[in-house]
Design a protein around this motif. Structure first.
Motif, PDB file in Angstrom:
ATOM      1  N   ILE A   1      16.174 -11.654 -15.186  1.00 16.46           N
ATOM      2  CA  ILE A   1      17.386 -11.379 -14.425  1.00 16.46           C
ATOM      3  C   ILE A   1      18.550 -12.169 -15.034  1.00 16.46           C
ATOM      4  CG2 ILE A   1      18.510 -11.650 -12.174  1.00 16.46           C
ATOM      5  CD1 ILE A   1      16.393  -9.416 -12.298  1.00 16.46           C
TER       6      ILE A   1
ATOM      7  N   SER B   1      10.638 -11.055  -9.266  1.00 18.10           N
ATOM      8  CA  SER B   1      11.595 -11.169 -10.361  1.00 18.10           C
ATOM      9  C   SER B   1      11.410 -12.475 -11.113  1.00 18.10           C
ATOM     10  CB  SER B   1      13.026 -11.069  -9.826  1.00 18.10           C
ATOM     11  OG  SER B   1      13.277 -12.101  -8.892  1.00 18.10           O
TER      12      SER B   1
ATOM     13  N   CYS C   1      15.138  -4.083 -17.587  1.00 20.78           N
ATOM     14  CA  CYS C   1      16.079  -3.183 -16.923  1.00 20.78           C
ATOM     15  C   CYS C   1      17.503  -3.326 -17.464  1.00 20.78           C
ATOM     16  CB  CYS C   1      16.063  -3.436 -15.418  1.00 20.78           C
ATOM     17  SG  CYS C   1      14.557  -2.881 -14.596  1.00 20.78           S
TER      18      CYS C   1
ATOM     19  N   SER D   1      18.068  -2.034 -12.774  1.00 18.05           N
ATOM     20  CA  SER D   1      17.232  -2.814 -11.852  1.00 18.05           C
ATOM     21  C   SER D   1      17.144  -2.144 -10.484  1.00 18.05           C
ATOM     22  CB  SER D   1      17.787  -4.231 -11.687  1.00 18.05           C
ATOM     23  OG  SER D   1      17.711  -4.951 -12.883  1.00 18.05           O
TER      24      SER D   1
ATOM     25  N   ILE E   1      10.514  -7.446 -12.119  1.00 20.72           N
ATOM     26  CA  ILE E   1      11.669  -7.272 -12.999  1.00 20.72           C
ATOM     27  C   ILE E   1      11.881  -8.545 -13.812  1.00 20.72           C
ATOM     28  CG2 ILE E   1      14.124  -6.776 -13.164  1.00 20.72           C
ATOM     29  CD1 ILE E   1      13.942  -5.068 -10.730  1.00 20.72           C
TER      30      ILE E   1
ATOM     31  N   GLU F   1      22.402  -8.675  -9.372  1.00 25.76           N
ATOM     32  CA  GLU F   1      21.021  -8.206  -9.200  1.00 25.76           C
ATOM     33  C   GLU F   1      20.259  -8.973  -8.125  1.00 25.76           C
ATOM     34  OE1 GLU F   1      19.165  -6.931 -13.342  1.00 25.76           O
ATOM     35  OE2 GLU F   1      20.561  -8.611 -13.574  1.00 25.76           O
TER      36      GLU F   1
END
Length: 445
Positions: free
Chosen positions: A237, A259, A179, A218, A234, A242
């Protein structure tokens, strides 16, 4: 395959540390108990003073095969992984050709079966026009679907709104996303090119691939996942901002949105560009020290669910270029456990939490069959660590095909001494036994 008895180990598993023996037969853990007789196995390993843990499952690597094998290949990078305690990897689809058809995907599995010392799985890639191929994938045999919601090579950037909605509404597997907002990054890059030309300082990388660009993408992925009740994961990070997108109030098994933290975003910070230059140029970028600290805190409090590497080797010849032409990515998979054990030595994270985030949680999230834990009846993916044996990273012990590491010159406080892959002692005190290859991961879905 030899039966193996590991004696007197400090077993780190499922939130506890206890002294025990572990017996391995026919690829599986057959017994966990104190004082198992030595005659029970053909190979006995005295683990007195050492720590035994499940093998690491790294859910994000780029091993560069096919098409980019001057940087790395499944054979070399899987060996480096095993030396670092990584017994299973999940590899990304942006190779040449990309894994965006079932045929191309299965070709990678076929190659891994021939050369990979570690267990393996490969993500299916998405494009703006390959949904029919994606939907052919067998969820029991493939770890997940990878979507680049940010810059990528070739045809793998998915930026069409209709395609995004179709993927999130139709794919019932885990969707792993990169992302970063491509439009915002392009706008930032244009501003810095206007100011510096092609001689942009590498320390500007986190301003070009900014926190805002990460959050914009994201948060969009999270909105799509919630809209369609999709299973979203995701990757890497890199910002404190986020972290507000993720929940730690429900068990991992029930989470629809998860994540990942990568070791380099916790280890390095913006200040390191002055000494490391393009060698720590990654996408997403290494950012402020406060971002790294916040990511580690989110690992501890379960907003972030897994720790991985995003291992992505390039040659030094490629990396040692000006900012605008040097590629992003770097080799990490051999040293990820040592990084986290260094944090452990510093008092920043417990050994039990490291095992949870690198072994247990990837197995839970991806529903990997009989791996990720030290349990009777499970595959014997096991790692022995000596916490009192320092190791300095230097050219002579780097196993990546690209022959360099961003950790060169650093002395880690712990060393991986043994790695068992699917019951096979693949690595022992710096030596490999490549007579048996790793296995294809399967998934309980």
């Amino acid at each position: 395959m030899l039966s193996i008895l590991i004696k007197n180990a400090n077993l780190v598993n499922e939130g506890q540390v206890k002294k025990t023996d572990v017996l391995v037969r026919d690829g599986f853990i057959s017994q966990i108990a104190e004082n198992i007789p030595e005659e029970s196995a053909e190979k006995v390993i005295d683990a007195t003073g050492k720590y035994l843990m499940p093998g690491i499952i790294d859910d994000q690597v780029h091993f560069r095969e096919p098409g980019l094998t001057h940087k790395g290949e499944i054979y070399t990078e899987a060996k480096a992984a095993v030396a670092g305690g990584v017994t299973s990897f999940m590899e990304m689809p942006n190779t040449k050709p990309p894994a965006i058809t079932v045929e191309a995907l299965e070709a990678k599995y076929s190659r891994a079966s021939e050369v990979s010392l570690a267990n393996y799985s490969f993500f299916m890639g998405t494009t703006n026009d390959n949904l029919d191929e994606v939907l052919k994938v067998d969820p029991k045999k493939v770890c997940g679907v990878k979507m680049f919601m940010g810059s990528s090579t070739g045809n793998m950037l998915v930026d069409d709104e209709e395609t995004l909605n179709n993927v999130f509404s139709n794919v019932n597997m885990l969707i792993a996303t990169h992302c970063e907002d491509d439009g915002m990054i392009a706008e930032n890059l244009a501003k810095y090119k206007e100011k510096y030309g092609d001689d942009i300082p590498v320390k500007c990388h986190p301003e070009i691939r900014s926190a805002e660009a990460c959050y914009a993408s994201s948060s969009k992925a999270v909105r799509l996942a919630k809209k369609h009740n999709a299973r979203l994961h995701i990757l890497h990070i890199s910002t404190e901002k986020e972290l507000e997108l993720f929940d730690n109030s429900i068990p991992l098994e029930e989470k629809r949105i998860t994540s990942e933290a990568c070791v380099h975003h916790m280890w390095f910070s913006k200040e390191d560009y002055d000494t490391k230059g393009t060698h720590i140029k990654w996408n997403p970028a290494v950012k402020e020290k406060s971002d790294g600290e916040a990511i580690l805190q989110a690992v501890l409090d379960d907003r972030i669910d897994v720790i991985a590497t995003d291992h992505a080797p390039h040659t030094l010849e490629e990396k040692d270029n000006p900012y605008t032409t040097a590629p992003s990515g770097g080799p990490l998979v051999q040293h990820s456990l040592q990084v986290m054990l260094d944090f452990h030595k510093q008092g920043k994270i417990s050994f039990e939490k490291i095992v949870e985030k690198m072994c247990h949680n990837p197995a839970i999230m991806f529903e990997v069959e009989k791996r990720g834990f030290v349990r009777e009846g499970y595959w014997a993916d096991l790692v022995l660590v000596d916490l009192d044996q320092p190791q300095t990273v230097e050219k002579s012990n780097i196993l990546y095909k690209c022959e360099w590491s961003p950790f060169e010159g650093h002395t880690f406080p712990a060393t991986i001494t043994h790695t068992v892959v699917s019951g096979h002692l693949a690595y022992e005190d710096g030596k490999f036994d490549e007579s048996i290859k790793g296995k294809r991961l399967t998934f309980d879905r």
